[in-house]
Design an enzyme around this catalytic site. Structure first.
Site, PDB file in Angstrom:
ATOM      1  N   THR A  59      37.031  34.130  33.694  1.00 15.42           N
ATOM      2  CA  THR A  59      36.807  35.574  33.584  1.00 15.42           C
ATOM      3  C   THR A  59      37.097  35.980  32.150  1.00 15.42           C
ATOM      4  O   THR A  59      37.785  35.255  31.422  1.00 15.42           O
ATOM      5  CB  THR A  59      37.709  36.359  34.566  1.00 15.42           C
ATOM      6  OG1 THR A  59      37.619  37.752  34.270  1.00 15.42           O
ATOM      7  CG2 THR A  59      39.177  35.952  34.481  1.00 15.42           C
ATOM      8  N   THR A  77      35.555  40.677  36.419  1.00 15.80           N
ATOM      9  CA  THR A  77      34.808  39.571  37.025  1.00 15.80           C
ATOM     10  C   THR A  77      35.650  38.945  38.136  1.00 15.80           C
ATOM     11  O   THR A  77      36.863  38.841  37.990  1.00 15.80           O
ATOM     12  CB  THR A  77      34.599  38.458  35.975  1.00 15.80           C
ATOM     13  OG1 THR A  77      34.073  39.027  34.806  1.00 15.80           O
ATOM     14  CG2 THR A  77      33.695  37.356  36.493  1.00 15.80           C
TER      15      THR A  77
HETATM   16  N1  GLY Z   1      32.933  37.467  32.246  1.00 16.11           N
HETATM   17  C1  GLY Z   1      31.955  38.353  32.672  1.00 16.11           C
HETATM   18  C2  GLY Z   1      30.992  38.797  31.677  1.00 16.11           C
HETATM   19  O1  GLY Z   1      31.267  38.829  30.491  1.00 16.11           O
HETATM   20  O2  GLY Z   1      29.910  39.166  32.064  1.00 16.11           O
END
Ligand code: GLY
Length: 297
Positions: free
Chosen positions: A217, A166
Site C-alpha cells: 500500500t 488501499t
Molecule cells: N497504492 C495505491 C495507489 O497508489 O493507487
C-alpha cells in the site's frame, strides 16, 4: 493478514480502520477455517474491505479529476502463479471479484476500463451506478481539491499526508498454498486513466508457494518504480525473514524514489511480517495458534 492503508491516519479515523480490518480478517478466517482456499480467503477479505466506506477501495474510493471513480485490483494464486487484475475500471462494486473472474475465466491477466466492465457483464460480476461507489466524505474531499491550486501527489506524499487507504490481504491455507490480493481507488483527484501499483503483479501484489505472499500500500507511482511486492518477495527468499525483507525494501523505496508505503508479507514457512515508513498503517493478522485476530493502526 490484512492491510487497510499506510498514511497519516487521523486519530478520529483509527477506530473505524481497526473495525474494518477486524471484520475483514474475521470473514477471511471463517473462509479458511471452513476449508476454503487461500484465494477464497483473500477474495472474501478484500470484498469486505471494498464494501466498507472507510477505505479507498470499492465504495468510499477517491474521486478522480473529472468526478468519476476508477478502480484497480489484482489477485494472485501462489500455487499456480495465475493472476487476474483490473485497472481504471468504472461501475464495478467489487473489483476484486472481477480480478478473480479474469484470473479464472479468461486467458488474460489484466483488463482495463470499458473492456473490463464488458467482461464483468459477460461473466455475471455485479456492476453498479457511479452513485453506489461515491460517499459524501469523498465528494467533499474532491470539491476541496478542485477548488485549490493544484498540489502534486509527489509534494503531498513527501509530507506523508496523502490519504492512501488501499486494501490488501495475503493468506496461506491448510494445503500450504498462498495467495495475495490488493484493491484501490488510487489517489485523490487523479487524472482519468491513472493506474497505480495495486493491479500490477509484482508491484501491489505477489504470491508464489516457493517463497510466500506480499501485498503493498502507499504511493503507487513510487511503489511501481521499485517493483515493491516482488522486491520484498526476493528479499524474503534471501533472508528468510519477512520483517527484515520489508525494512530493506522500504529503505530502497525511500532512497531511490522518496516514496512512502507499507507492506504485509508471509513466507512459505508461514512466518509473517509487516512494515511501513508512514506515520501509521492499518493492519491485522490471525494464525491457527490464535483465538482472535490482532489488529492495530
Ligand atoms: N497504492 C495505491 C495507489 O497508489 O493507487
Amino acid at each position: 493478514m490484512v492491510h487497510g492503508g499506510a498514511w497519516d491516519i487521523p486519530d478520529d479515523m483509527v477506530k473505524q480502520h481497526k473495525k474494518g480490518v477486524q471484520d475483514a480478517i474475521t470473514a477471511g478466517w471463517t473462509m479458511l477455517s471452513r476449508g476454503g482456499t487461500s484465494v477464497d480467503a483473500v477474495t472474501e477479505t478484500i470484498r469486505i474491505l471494498e464494501n466498507d466506506d472507510t477505505f479507498d477501495a470499492g465504495r468510499g474510493s477517491f474521486v478522480n479529476m473529472v468526478g468519476d471513480i476508477e478502480l484497480d485490483a489484482s489477485i494472485m494464486d501462489g500455487g499456480t502463479l495465475t493472476a487476474g487484475a483490473v485497472a481504471a475500471v468504472q461501475n464495478i462494486k467489487n473489483p476484486i471479484l472481477l480480478a478473480r473472474a479474469i484470473m479464472e475465466k479468461s486467458e488474460h491477466v489484466m483488463l482495463t476500463g470499458i473492456g473490463a466492465t464488458r467482461f464483468a457483464r459477460e461473466h455475471g460480476v455485479k456492476t453498479c451506478g457511479h452513485d453506489d461507489l461515491i460517499t459524501d466524505r469523498e465528494l467533499a474531499r474532491w470539491r476541496e481539491y478542485q477548488s485549490r491550486k493544484k498540489v502534486s501527489a509527489k509534494e503531498i506524499f513527501r509530507k506523508k499526508k496523502m490519504p492512501s487507504d488501499t486494501v490488501g490481504a495475503i493468506a496461506m491455507d491448510k494445503f500450504g498454498n498462498v495467495a495475495s490480493g490488493t484493491s484501490a481507488g488510487g489517489t485523490p483527484n487523479k487524472h482519468p486513466g491513472r493506474v497505480g501499483d495495486s493491479p500490477i503483479i509484482g508491484c501491489g501484489t505477489y504470491a508464489d508457494n516457493e517463497g510466500g505472499a506480499v501485498a503493498t500500500t502507499g504511493w503507487g507511482e513510487a511503489l511501481m518504480k521499485v517493483v515493491m511486492a516482488k522486491t520484498v518477495y526476493d528479499l524474503m527468499e534471501k533472508h528468510g525473514d519477512p520483517d527484515k525483507a520489508i525494512q530493506e525494501a522500504l529503505s530502497i523505496l525511500e532512497k531511490k524514489t522518496g516514496g512512502y508505503g507499507g507492506v504485509v508479507a508471509l513466507t512459505s514457512e508461514g512466518k509473517i511480517g509487516f512494515g511501513y515508513n508512514t506515520p501509521r498503517m492499518a493492519r491485522g493478522y490471525m494464525t491457527s495458534e490464535m483465538k482472535n485476530p490482532i489488529v492495530d493502526v
